[in-house]
Design an enzyme around this catalytic site. Structure first.
Site, mmCIF file in Angstrom:
data_model
loop_
_atom_site.group_PDB
_atom_site.id
_atom_site.type_symbol
_atom_site.label_atom_id
_atom_site.label_comp_id
_atom_site.label_asym_id
_atom_site.label_seq_id
_atom_site.Cartn_x
_atom_site.Cartn_y
_atom_site.Cartn_z
ATOM 1 N N GLY A 48 0.841 -1.198 0.000
ATOM 2 C CA GLY A 48 0.000 0.000 0.000
ATOM 3 C C GLY A 48 0.874 1.245 0.000
ATOM 4 N N THR A 49 1.978 1.176 0.716
ATOM 5 C CA THR A 49 2.910 2.312 0.774
ATOM 6 C C THR A 49 3.390 2.671 -0.621
ATOM 7 O OG1 THR A 49 3.657 1.729 2.994
ATOM 8 C CG2 THR A 49 5.186 3.018 1.650
ATOM 9 N N ASN A 129 -6.424 4.538 9.931
ATOM 10 C CA ASN A 129 -5.928 3.259 10.458
ATOM 11 C C ASN A 129 -5.787 3.244 11.971
ATOM 12 O OD1 ASN A 129 -3.886 5.089 9.237
ATOM 13 N ND2 ASN A 129 -2.488 3.864 10.469
ATOM 14 N N GLN A 157 -7.436 0.479 4.511
ATOM 15 C CA GLN A 157 -8.237 -0.076 5.613
ATOM 16 C C GLN A 157 -9.643 -0.486 5.183
ATOM 17 O OE1 GLN A 157 -7.435 -0.781 8.790
ATOM 18 N NE2 GLN A 157 -5.323 -0.055 8.615
ATOM 19 N N SER A 176 -3.994 -2.633 -0.098
ATOM 20 C CA SER A 176 -2.871 -3.496 0.276
ATOM 21 C C SER A 176 -3.340 -4.917 0.572
ATOM 22 C CB SER A 176 -2.209 -2.890 1.505
ATOM 23 O OG SER A 176 -1.206 -3.719 1.997
ATOM 24 N N HIS A 178 -2.037 -7.375 2.654
ATOM 25 C CA HIS A 178 -2.024 -7.971 4.003
ATOM 26 C C HIS A 178 -3.111 -7.429 4.914
ATOM 27 C CE1 HIS A 178 0.268 -4.681 6.123
ATOM 28 N NE2 HIS A 178 0.582 -4.410 4.886
ATOM 29 N N THR A 214 10.052 -7.573 -11.729
ATOM 30 C CA THR A 214 9.316 -8.830 -11.938
ATOM 31 C C THR A 214 8.195 -8.946 -10.908
ATOM 32 O OG1 THR A 214 11.318 -9.838 -12.784
ATOM 33 C CG2 THR A 214 9.596 -11.344 -12.023
ATOM 34 N N CYS A 300 3.465 -0.081 11.740
ATOM 35 C CA CYS A 300 4.844 0.091 11.294
ATOM 36 C C CYS A 300 5.637 1.044 12.182
ATOM 37 C CB CYS A 300 4.888 0.552 9.844
ATOM 38 S SG CYS A 300 3.535 1.597 9.362
HETATM 39 N N1 PLP Z 1 -2.387 3.255 4.540
HETATM 40 C C1 PLP Z 1 -3.020 2.827 5.641
HETATM 41 C C2 PLP Z 1 -4.285 3.495 6.054
HETATM 42 C C3 PLP Z 1 -2.501 1.752 6.383
HETATM 43 O O1 PLP Z 1 -3.135 1.336 7.468
HETATM 44 C C4 PLP Z 1 -1.305 1.151 5.943
HETATM 45 C C5 PLP Z 1 -0.702 0.061 6.705
HETATM 46 O O2 PLP Z 1 -0.939 -0.143 7.856
HETATM 47 C C6 PLP Z 1 -0.695 1.628 4.781
HETATM 48 C C7 PLP Z 1 -1.261 2.684 4.108
HETATM 49 C C8 PLP Z 1 0.572 1.035 4.260
HETATM 50 O O3 PLP Z 1 0.302 -0.194 3.646
HETATM 51 P P1 PLP Z 1 1.459 -1.287 3.524
HETATM 52 O O4 PLP Z 1 1.678 -1.844 4.897
HETATM 53 O O5 PLP Z 1 0.915 -2.304 2.564
HETATM 54 O O6 PLP Z 1 2.646 -0.600 3.003
#
Ligand code: PLP
Length: 356
Positions: A48-49, A129, A157, A176, A178, A214, A300
């Site tokens: 997601g990042t 989040n 989310q 994302s 996970h 890849t 994180c």
């Molecule tokens: N955006 C939100 C609202 C999130 O909660 C998160 C991860 O916790 C992210 C972005 C980042 O996603 P990723 O962990 O896949 O990099």
């Protein structure tokens, strides 16, 4: 699972490569159908990042003529959005952060004041989040459209329950793997066809020249499969909410203070609270010793002592912003386990209070 052991480069012409291409294409179709968009509008990333970075920095890179030189970001966004600020500034853009209310929801008036015809892109998350609260994207996006600005939303989310891109009317949307019980290592960026955006990773031209490298076939396949599973299991939300509500009621009877009022819409599995005067770190370490895994800010950054930038944006003091506790409940959380965790949390709070 089968893809974990397969040699699988979807760009290879041999039969294993073609099989891998088929699997990635099928996953792209699944994610496109969940978002109600075109196959070619889905771009897989590593997270997601990376998707949010590509949305924001990629848009900034592609529009360097600076007919629009400002980017608007919500003050309580995830760091993957907020930390693009320094990059944007290096690229010569001005960045405006929009204030939120005490529940981390963008204030429509503050947002309207921040927007203007000089805004290239606005980025606001659908749900926060940390607090689990939702933004009113319809109103915010309408304002962006009235200024001819692009709109990105972080749906990490909320996907796959975020609505279709047509319903949302957004230009860019990130999600994302996970967060939907898929494996880590995959994310997605929806890019509305025709949106001007440059890649931030260049090389072999994968993902329609938008994200070289890849493809992570096993994670992409796992992501799409898990997202489809979530979408087909509507009772998932009821389950999470039921467990969350019981847990929350128990905690609130014992000194914990809910951060969000009950009538405010929240993610079904999120409960955010504080034990006033007690640093979250103290509570989290004590809980972890007793087998309860909870969190303070974003996962994180939960290893750090920093106050939550989300609580700061909500108007909490520096000290109060270190008190935020986030409990989340998932598909496998049993009510009895959650209630046991609640008792442990209450005991922990009691012991901490006695020692003070
Ligand atoms: N955006 C939100 C609202 C999130 O909660 C998160 C991860 O916790 C992210 C972005 C980042 O996603 P990723 O962990 O896949 O990099």
């Amino acid at each position: 699972m089968p893809w974990l052991g397969e040699p699988s480069n979807p760009s290879s012409l041999h039969s294993e490569g073609r099989k891998a291409r088929g699997a990635v294409d099928k996953s792209r179709e699944t994610v496109a159908s969940l978002l109600g968009c075109l196959f070619g509008e889905i771009h897989f990333t590593s997270s997601g990042t990376e998707a949010a970075n590509l949305a924001i920095i990629g848009t900034a890179l592609a529009n360097q003529d600076k007919t629009r030189n400002r980017v608007v970001l919500g003050a309580a966004e995830h760091h993957c959005v907020l930390h693009t600020k320094s990059w944007l500034e290096k690229l010569g853009y001005q960045v405006t952060l929009v204030r939120t209310n005490q529940f981390a929801q963008i204030l429509p008036e503050a947002y309207s004041e921040s927007m203007g015809d000089d805004v290239l892109l606005a980025s606001v998350m659908q749900a926060n989040n940390e607090l689990g609260t939702w933004n009113d994207l319809d109103t915010l996006n309408e304002v962006a459209k009235s200024h001819g600005s692009l709109f990105h939303t972080d749906c990490v989310q909320t996907f796959p329950f975020c609505g279709t891109v047509e319903e949302l009317g957004v230009d860019l949307l990130s999600a994302s793997s996970h967060k939907v019980y898929g494996p880590p290592g995959a994310g997605v960026l929806y890019i509305r066809a025709g949106t001007k955006i440059s890649p931030t990773i260049v090389g072999g031209g994968q993902e329609r020249e938008m994200r070289a490298g890849t493809e992570n076939v096993s994670s992409i396949v796992g992501f799409a499969t898990a997202a489809r599973w979530c979408a087909d299991n509507e009772n998932l939300k009821q389950h999470k909410k039921l467990v969350r509500d019981k847990f929350a009621a128990r905690l609130l009877s014992g000194g914990f203070i809910a951060t969000v009022d009950v009538e405010v819409r929240t993610l079904p599995g999120h409960f955010h609270c504080r034990l006033p005067g007690v640093d979250a770190e103290t509570v989290l370490i004590a809980l972890d010793r007793r087998g309860v895994s909870a969190s303070s800010g974003a996962a994180c950054s939960s290893g750090s002592l920093e106050p939550s930038h989300v609580l700061r944006a909500c108007g909490y003091s520096h000290e109060e912003s270190r008190e935020g506790l986030r409990f989340t409940f998932g598909k496998d959380t049993l009510t009895e386990d959650a209630m046991l965790a609640a008792e442990i949390a209450l005991e922990t709070a009691h012991e901490i209070m006695i020692k003070r």
